[in-house]
Design an enzyme around this catalytic site. Structure first.
Site, mmCIF file in Angstrom:
data_model
loop_
_atom_site.group_PDB
_atom_site.id
_atom_site.type_symbol
_atom_site.label_atom_id
_atom_site.label_comp_id
_atom_site.label_asym_id
_atom_site.label_seq_id
_atom_site.Cartn_x
_atom_site.Cartn_y
_atom_site.Cartn_z
ATOM 1 C CB SER A 113 -0.970 -0.033 1.179
ATOM 2 O OG SER A 113 -1.851 1.044 1.107
ATOM 3 C CG HIS A 114 0.051 3.635 3.212
ATOM 4 N ND1 HIS A 114 -0.901 2.646 3.246
ATOM 5 C CD2 HIS A 114 0.512 3.762 4.470
ATOM 6 C CE1 HIS A 114 -1.015 2.204 4.490
ATOM 7 N NE2 HIS A 114 -0.177 2.860 5.246
ATOM 8 C CG ASP A 278 -2.468 4.237 -1.558
ATOM 9 O OD1 ASP A 278 -3.159 4.127 -2.584
ATOM 10 O OD2 ASP A 278 -2.425 3.367 -0.676
ATOM 11 C CG ASP A 280 -2.531 -0.164 -2.703
ATOM 12 O OD1 ASP A 280 -2.428 0.961 -2.191
ATOM 13 O OD2 ASP A 280 -3.274 -1.046 -2.231
ATOM 14 C CG ASP A 282 -5.950 1.137 -1.482
ATOM 15 O OD1 ASP A 282 -5.026 1.964 -1.339
ATOM 16 O OD2 ASP A 282 -6.048 0.093 -0.810
ATOM 17 N NE ARG A 283 -4.148 4.264 2.923
ATOM 18 C CZ ARG A 283 -3.621 4.375 4.130
ATOM 19 N NH1 ARG A 283 -2.980 5.473 4.471
ATOM 20 N NH2 ARG A 283 -3.727 3.398 5.003
ATOM 21 C CE LYS A 377 -7.602 1.946 1.563
ATOM 22 N NZ LYS A 377 -7.591 1.189 2.807
#
Ligand code: G1P
Ligand code: ZN
Length: 544
Positions: A113-114, A278, A280, A282-283, A377
């Site tokens: 992710s982030h 972010d 990947d 999703d944010r 998300k």
């Protein structure tokens, strides 16, 4: 062939309930480490045998190697077909869409992710089930348990598959299909949003957007949609080229890490709209001219305006927010006469509600917003939703949010993170708070009266499963709240998150500085949990 696993199970320190495995690249590079987890997926998910699997990641360091390892293992385990994103790339929402669209039996997403990427940084892997969402707790538990039992994994000897060219390739008895996930994603966004209206907004020449892809996975998706299709000026997408180390940055869209973007929305000649995603994809972070939209407010605004967007024109069935997310969305649900569910932190809790049609829109304070279009998300989705809204309402971001506050009241909000603290100290801090909860209701503190204090537990309204110890909530009679939670995604020590919220119904008092409004609550939260005495930290590491 069968290869023996020499190391003992590597997951001793993994917090139960996390939806995947996230560790330093060096850890993942140990012989058999990744393989142990992947074999455990195949062993516990029998529908994958003879089935179809989606596979891709956020492009961070080790993505390409991991994909080849997983492809060979999938072939050896009898998977019929693997759909791989071109170049090994699938944003997390795109992976969710691929699973749903092609009705695969599941998907493996490679991402941390982030978290930063690179040889000395983080890598991660998680399994999503056939609904397109992160695996439910019982599935991840089964996978983790299996990692402790197995002593070997299956793989085939074969050359690397060319994952850069679209097309079908044989690998043993399996087919590898390299797919264009960007076109697929564009199609879905076109169904949901009024591309024509957004196109006109850009065409007017009066509106400027900067989208910061942070050298992460969303770059190619955003460039195609925003610049090529919707006609935003070239250069609208900044840091658009995905890099294995995200350019050395921290691909987390918040006020601390998306500095470059923040500056573009401030000062002399700011752009009208700033957005970021972010690692990947999703944010999302949403900025207006000199204006930051908190993710909690963003969720509430999107829900209140959903009827203006083609994909949601018939209204939304319900809203869900994670427990620490501000209660702004609750106010909207109340007015719309629909349910607002309060779930534990983590996207997987929204899955059942979305599948059952109980909610259409959901979100978290941690810069996550999404809807029933996928089961993750979706950063770019949120940006397009805002763009569609700006195009329809013809008002600046700040005006839309101010109007919202006037109508529903404002939930001032801030989150303070204390990172890398000693895990034992963090546990003790939480436990000591827990012991005192029963005594708090009715007590007056710093001019506020405690209404309730509890350790949040959630009973899933769809399957009845219960999740306990999801964070400590202290609610005050004036609508303000303090929430304490330990992070489940940090990779070093423990991260204590303190979430603070204050409700202001009076429009004349809705324009104050957040830090000032929140200062007394920050102080109170620190005193109550003795944060400084216990951790030695006088200030949070990250304030969002
Ligand atoms: C964090 C966020 C949470 C989000 C998760 C995955 O988890 O707080 O909302 O779902 O990342 O993106 P945490 O580290 O707090 O457990
Ligand atoms: Zn992410």
């Amino acid at each position: 062939m069968e290869i023996e696993l020499i190391q003992s199970h590597p997951f001793t320190d993994q917090r139960p309930g996390t939806s995947g495995l996230r560790k330093k690249v060096k850890v993942f590079q140990q012989a058999g480490y990744l393989e142990n987890f992947v074999q455990s997926i195949f062993d516990t998910q029998p529908e994958l045998i003879g089935g179809v699997l989606a596979l891709g990641g956020d492009g961070r360091y080790y993505n390409r190697q991991a994909i080849q390892i997983i492809l060979r293992m999938a072939a050896a385990n009898g998977v019929a077909k693997v759909l791989v994103g071109q170049g090994g790339i699938l944003s997390t929402p795109a992976a969710s869409q691929v699973i749903r669209r092609y009705q695969t039996q599941g998907g493996i997403i490679l991402s941390a992710s982030h978290n930063p990427g690179g040889p000395d940084e983080d890598f991660g892997i998680k399994f999503n089930t056939a609904n397109g969402g992160p695996a439910a707790e019982k599935v991840t538990e089964a996978i983790f348990n299996r990692t402790r039992e197995i002593s070997s994994y299956k793989t085939v000897q074969a050359d690397d598959v060319d994952i850069d060219q679209l097309g079908s390739y044989p690998l043993g008895n399996m087919t590898v299909e390299v797919i264009d996930s960007i076109s697929l994603y564009v199609e879905l966004m076109r169904e949901l949003f009024n591309f024509e209206a957004i196109h006109q907004l850009f065409n007017s020449g009066l509106f400027r957007l900067r989208f910061d892809a942070m050298h992460a996975v969303t770059g190619p998706y955003a460039t195609e949609i925003l610049e090529t299709i919707l006609g935003a000026a070239p250069g609208t997408v900044i840091n658009g080229k995905p890099l294995e180390d995200f350019g050395g940055g921290h691909p987390d869209p918040n006020l601390s890490h998306a500095h470059e973007l923040l500056e573009l929305t401030q000062g002399f000649d700011p752009v009208d709209f700033g957005a970021a995603s972010d690692g990947d994809g999703d944010r999302n972070m949403i900025l207006g001219r000199n204006f930051f939209v908190t993710p909690s407010d963003s969720l509430a605004v999107l829900a209140a305006n959903a009827h203006l967007i083609p994909g949601y024109r018939n209204g939304i069935t319900g809203i869900a927010r994670s427990m620490p997310t501000s209660q702004a969305a609750d106010k909207v649900a109340e007015e719309l006469g629909i349910e607002c569910y309060e779930t534990p932190t983590g996207w997987k809790f929204f899955g059942n509600l979305l599948d059952a049609g109980k909610i259409s829109i959901c979100g978290e304070e941690s810069f996550g917003t999404g809807s029933d279009h996928v089961r993750e998300k979706d950063g770019l989705w949120a940006v397009l939703f805002w763009l569609n809204l700006l195009a329809v309402r013809q008002q600046p971001v700040a005006r839309i949010v101010h109007d919202h506050w006037r109508r529903f009241g404002r939930n001032y909000y801030t989150r303070h993170d204390y990172e890398g603290i000693d895990a034992a100290i963090a546990m003790e801090l939480m436990n000591d708070l827990r012991y005192r909860l029963a005594d708090l209701p009715g007590v007056e503190m710093a001019g506020r009266t405690v209404d309730y204090a509890d350790d949040f537990a959630y009973t899933d309204p769809v399957d009845g499963s219960v999740s306990e110890n999801q964070g400590i909530r202290i609610g005050f009679t004036d609508g303000s709240r303090i929430v304490y939670r330990l992070s489940g995604t940090g990779t070093v020590g423990a991260t204590l998150r303190v979430y603070l919220e204050a409700f202001e119904p009076d429009p004349d008092k809705q324009d104050r500085n957040t830090a000032e409004v929140m200062a007394p609550l920050v102080q109170l939260a620190g005193d109550l949990a003795q944060i400084e005495q216990r951790t030695g930290r006088s200030e949070a590491d990250v304030v969002t």
